[in-house]
Design a protein around this motif. Structure first.
Motif, PDB file in Angstrom:
ATOM      1  N   ALA A 193      -3.139 -15.706  45.384  1.00 37.02           N
ATOM      2  CA  ALA A 193      -2.285 -16.202  44.298  1.00 37.02           C
ATOM      3  C   ALA A 193      -1.965 -17.680  44.514  1.00 37.02           C
ATOM      4  O   ALA A 193      -1.925 -18.464  43.555  1.00 37.02           O
ATOM      5  CB  ALA A 193      -1.007 -15.379  44.211  1.00 37.02           C
ATOM      6  N   LYS A 194      -1.732 -18.078  45.766  1.00 34.89           N
ATOM      7  CA  LYS A 194      -1.492 -19.488  46.065  1.00 34.89           C
ATOM      8  C   LYS A 194      -2.698 -20.333  45.677  1.00 34.89           C
ATOM      9  O   LYS A 194      -2.553 -21.408  45.083  1.00 34.89           O
ATOM     10  CB  LYS A 194      -1.203 -19.673  47.564  1.00 34.89           C
ATOM     11  N   ALA A 195      -3.889 -19.834  45.993  1.00 42.51           N
ATOM     12  CA  ALA A 195      -5.106 -20.569  45.651  1.00 42.51           C
ATOM     13  C   ALA A 195      -5.244 -20.723  44.146  1.00 42.51           C
ATOM     14  O   ALA A 195      -5.603 -21.798  43.637  1.00 42.51           O
ATOM     15  CB  ALA A 195      -6.325 -19.851  46.231  1.00 42.51           C
ATOM     16  N   GLU A 196      -4.940 -19.650  43.416  1.00 41.19           N
ATOM     17  CA  GLU A 196      -5.053 -19.710  41.959  1.00 41.19           C
ATOM     18  C   GLU A 196      -4.013 -20.652  41.362  1.00 41.19           C
ATOM     19  O   GLU A 196      -4.303 -21.382  40.412  1.00 41.19           O
ATOM     20  CB  GLU A 196      -4.909 -18.317  41.351  1.00 41.19           C
ATOM     21  N   LEU A 197      -2.817 -20.664  41.936  1.00 42.82           N
ATOM     22  CA  LEU A 197      -1.783 -21.558  41.423  1.00 42.82           C
ATOM     23  C   LEU A 197      -2.182 -23.012  41.626  1.00 42.82           C
ATOM     24  O   LEU A 197      -2.023 -23.838  40.721  1.00 42.82           O
ATOM     25  CB  LEU A 197      -0.446 -21.277  42.123  1.00 42.82           C
ATOM     26  N   ILE A 198      -2.696 -23.332  42.785  1.00 43.32           N
ATOM     27  CA  ILE A 198      -3.137 -24.706  43.056  1.00 43.32           C
ATOM     28  C   ILE A 198      -4.248 -25.100  42.096  1.00 43.32           C
ATOM     29  O   ILE A 198      -4.257 -26.208  41.541  1.00 43.32           O
ATOM     30  CB  ILE A 198      -3.603 -24.850  44.517  1.00 43.32           C
ATOM     31  N   LYS A 199      -5.184 -24.183  41.852  1.00 44.55           N
ATOM     32  CA  LYS A 199      -6.272 -24.475  40.918  1.00 44.55           C
ATOM     33  C   LYS A 199      -5.722 -24.697  39.513  1.00 44.55           C
ATOM     34  O   LYS A 199      -6.164 -25.604  38.791  1.00 44.55           O
ATOM     35  CB  LYS A 199      -7.281 -23.325  40.917  1.00 44.55           C
ATOM     36  N   THR A 200      -4.763 -23.880  39.102  1.00 47.63           N
ATOM     37  CA  THR A 200      -4.172 -24.005  37.767  1.00 47.63           C
ATOM     38  C   THR A 200      -3.467 -25.343  37.600  1.00 47.63           C
ATOM     39  O   THR A 200      -3.602 -26.011  36.564  1.00 47.63           O
ATOM     40  CB  THR A 200      -3.163 -22.865  37.530  1.00 47.63           C
ATOM     41  N   LEU A 201      -2.740 -25.771  38.620  1.00 48.64           N
ATOM     42  CA  LEU A 201      -1.962 -27.005  38.531  1.00 48.64           C
ATOM     43  C   LEU A 201      -2.826 -28.244  38.703  1.00 48.64           C
ATOM     44  O   LEU A 201      -2.595 -29.270  38.064  1.00 48.64           O
ATOM     45  CB  LEU A 201      -0.852 -27.002  39.588  1.00 48.64           C
ATOM     46  N   ARG A 222     -12.567  -4.864  50.259  1.00 45.84           N
ATOM     47  CA  ARG A 222     -13.502  -5.946  50.595  1.00 45.84           C
ATOM     48  C   ARG A 222     -14.223  -6.418  49.338  1.00 45.84           C
ATOM     49  O   ARG A 222     -14.358  -7.621  49.086  1.00 45.84           O
ATOM     50  CB  ARG A 222     -14.518  -5.490  51.640  1.00 45.84           C
ATOM     51  N   LYS A 223     -14.691  -5.448  48.547  1.00 46.96           N
ATOM     52  CA  LYS A 223     -15.375  -5.812  47.311  1.00 46.96           C
ATOM     53  C   LYS A 223     -14.429  -6.542  46.364  1.00 46.96           C
ATOM     54  O   LYS A 223     -14.796  -7.535  45.710  1.00 46.96           O
ATOM     55  CB  LYS A 223     -15.938  -4.574  46.611  1.00 46.96           C
ATOM     56  N   ALA A 224     -13.181  -6.073  46.307  1.00 51.77           N
ATOM     57  CA  ALA A 224     -12.198  -6.728  45.440  1.00 51.77           C
ATOM     58  C   ALA A 224     -11.940  -8.152  45.897  1.00 51.77           C
ATOM     59  O   ALA A 224     -11.797  -9.067  45.069  1.00 51.77           O
ATOM     60  CB  ALA A 224     -10.900  -5.925  45.440  1.00 51.77           C
ATOM     61  N   LEU A 225     -11.889  -8.369  47.204  1.00 54.24           N
ATOM     62  CA  LEU A 225     -11.696  -9.718  47.738  1.00 54.24           C
ATOM     63  C   LEU A 225     -12.853 -10.622  47.344  1.00 54.24           C
ATOM     64  O   LEU A 225     -12.646 -11.740  46.855  1.00 54.24           O
ATOM     65  CB  LEU A 225     -11.565  -9.663  49.263  1.00 54.24           C
ATOM     66  N   PHE A 226     -14.070 -10.136  47.543  1.00 51.24           N
ATOM     67  CA  PHE A 226     -15.236 -10.944  47.198  1.00 51.24           C
ATOM     68  C   PHE A 226     -15.271 -11.238  45.699  1.00 51.24           C
ATOM     69  O   PHE A 226     -15.575 -12.367  45.278  1.00 51.24           O
ATOM     70  CB  PHE A 226     -16.522 -10.227  47.632  1.00 51.24           C
ATOM     71  N   GLU A 228     -12.747 -11.438  43.692  1.00 48.74           N
ATOM     72  CA  GLU A 228     -11.674 -12.377  43.366  1.00 48.74           C
ATOM     73  C   GLU A 228     -12.068 -13.808  43.743  1.00 48.74           C
ATOM     74  O   GLU A 228     -11.789 -14.763  43.012  1.00 48.74           O
ATOM     75  CB  GLU A 228     -10.384 -11.977  44.084  1.00 48.74           C
ATOM     76  N   ILE A 229     -12.729 -13.957  44.866  1.00 47.80           N
ATOM     77  CA  ILE A 229     -13.189 -15.281  45.286  1.00 47.80           C
ATOM     78  C   ILE A 229     -14.198 -15.837  44.294  1.00 47.80           C
ATOM     79  O   ILE A 229     -14.149 -17.012  43.909  1.00 47.80           O
ATOM     80  CB  ILE A 229     -13.785 -15.214  46.703  1.00 47.80           C
ATOM     81  N   LEU A 230     -15.107 -14.982  43.842  1.00 40.09           N
ATOM     82  CA  LEU A 230     -16.090 -15.424  42.855  1.00 40.09           C
ATOM     83  C   LEU A 230     -15.418 -15.749  41.527  1.00 40.09           C
ATOM     84  O   LEU A 230     -15.792 -16.712  40.849  1.00 40.09           O
ATOM     85  CB  LEU A 230     -17.160 -14.344  42.675  1.00 40.09           C
ATOM     86  N   LEU A 232     -12.344 -16.846  41.060  1.00 46.30           N
ATOM     87  CA  LEU A 232     -11.598 -18.094  41.185  1.00 46.30           C
ATOM     88  C   LEU A 232     -12.517 -19.307  41.254  1.00 46.30           C
ATOM     89  O   LEU A 232     -12.098 -20.423  40.952  1.00 46.30           O
ATOM     90  CB  LEU A 232     -10.713 -18.051  42.440  1.00 46.30           C
ATOM     91  N   GLY A 233     -13.755 -19.092  41.663  1.00 44.61           N
ATOM     92  CA  GLY A 233     -14.680 -20.219  41.760  1.00 44.61           C
ATOM     93  C   GLY A 233     -14.328 -21.170  42.883  1.00 44.61           C
ATOM     94  O   GLY A 233     -14.551 -22.381  42.778  1.00 44.61           O
ATOM     95  N   VAL A 234     -13.766 -20.634  43.970  1.00 45.20           N
ATOM     96  CA  VAL A 234     -13.372 -21.479  45.092  1.00 45.20           C
ATOM     97  C   VAL A 234     -14.507 -21.552  46.109  1.00 45.20           C
ATOM     98  O   VAL A 234     -15.396 -20.706  46.144  1.00 45.20           O
ATOM     99  CB  VAL A 234     -12.119 -20.925  45.791  1.00 45.20           C
ATOM    100  N   GLN A 235     -14.452 -22.588  46.932  1.00 50.70           N
ATOM    101  CA  GLN A 235     -15.327 -22.635  48.090  1.00 50.70           C
ATOM    102  C   GLN A 235     -14.588 -21.918  49.215  1.00 50.70           C
ATOM    103  O   GLN A 235     -13.535 -22.378  49.662  1.00 50.70           O
ATOM    104  CB  GLN A 235     -15.643 -24.072  48.515  1.00 50.70           C
ATOM    105  N   ALA A 236     -15.103 -20.787  49.615  1.00 50.27           N
ATOM    106  CA  ALA A 236     -14.420 -19.973  50.620  1.00 50.27           C
ATOM    107  C   ALA A 236     -15.249 -19.904  51.893  1.00 50.27           C
ATOM    108  O   ALA A 236     -16.465 -19.708  51.844  1.00 50.27           O
ATOM    109  CB  ALA A 236     -14.173 -18.562  50.081  1.00 50.27           C
TER     110      ALA A 236
END
Length: 265
Positions: A193-201, A222-226, A228-230, A232-236
């Motif tokens: 959620a922190k990552a998504e908030l930073i991306k939003t702002l 694990r699948k849900a984590l992967f 979610e990362i995809l 969000l489009g973050v570099q993880a």
């Protein structure tokens, strides 16, 4: 810490597993990293408050009683302290709003949602007074508590004692009394959620650094984590000791092996 001077990032490491059960200082650092991602200028207020508080504590240790020496430091602490508390309240409100909006949009989520609140003198004061009034009230409080603080040789009231309270939303229970598995899932959801908030702002996703995270999740999470990362489009960057755990990401990620300090593709 050094990386944060160049790029915004969020991270989760095994040492954070006790975030909900440990001391409030760990939760303050967790929150302040979000505050600094939202408002980098707040670092000067944090440094100013910490420096003034240390000098005030030093006066107590030196058995100094000069009112003029204390007044200047307490004024600095009041100004910086209220700015810190206000920034923390803003960050918690923004993050809570995003969590609620995500719940409404996604319905049942793989990670439990967190209900957040701040507990502290200044935070409570800002709910009822303006920033200027809160500054005056805190400065007066510091003056009134000098004898008590002198006996303790340290400052016992202020934003350095505030705490981030986290409740496991689905269970409506304090995170501290939840099982270790529930705490891990709650913390992971909070970090995402922190990552998504930073991306939003910011309009740009932060780096997401997850150390030894997959091993502690069942296959569904694990699948849900992967996923979610995809989404969000973050570099993880995720680390682990079992390559097979990352196999669901084989087509979407680059998997590297590190052996004796050498990286192998």
């Amino acid at each position: 810490g050094a990386l944060g001077d160049y790029v915004k990032h969020v991270f989760l490491i095994p040492a954070m597993d006790g975030l909900f059960t440990g001391g409030g200082s760990d939760r303050r650092r967790f929150l302040d990293r979000l505050v600094l991602a939202i408002a980098p200028g707040m670092r000067s207020s944090l440094n100013r408050y910490d420096r003034a508080m240390r000098q005030r504590n030093r006066l107590f240790q030196m058995r100094e009683h000069s009112p003029s020496l204390f007044e200047g430091l307490e004024e600095q602490m009041a100004e910086a302290g209220v700015a810190i508390a206000a920034a923390r309240l803003d960050a918690v409100e923004r993050l809570s709003t995003l969590i609620e909006e995500t719940r409404a949009a996604q319905g049942t989520a793989p990670f439990p949602h967190a209900v957040l609140s701040l507990h502290g003198t200044l935070e409570a004061d800002l709910a009822e007074r303006s920033a200027t009034e809160a500054e005056d009230a805190f400065r007066i409080l510091l003056e009134e508590f000098r004898d008590r603080d002198r006996a303790a040789t340290r400052t016992l009231e202020g934003p350095h004692r505030s705490d981030l309270l986290v409740v496991h939303g689905p269970k409506n229970a304090p995170a501290a009394i939840c099982s270790s598995g529930e705490q891990k899932a709650l913390l992971l959801g909070l970090v995402l959620a922190k990552a998504e908030l930073i991306k939003t702002l910011e309009g740009t996703a932060p780096l997401v650094l997850l150390d030894e995270v997959a091993a502690h999740l069942d296959a569904r999470r694990r699948k849900a984590l992967f996923d979610e990362i995809l989404r969000l489009g973050v570099q993880a960057w995720m680390t682990g000791t079992d390559r097979e755990l990352f196999s669901p990401l084989a087509e979407d990620a680059q998997i590297l092996a590190v052996n004796r300090g050498m990286i192998e593709l």
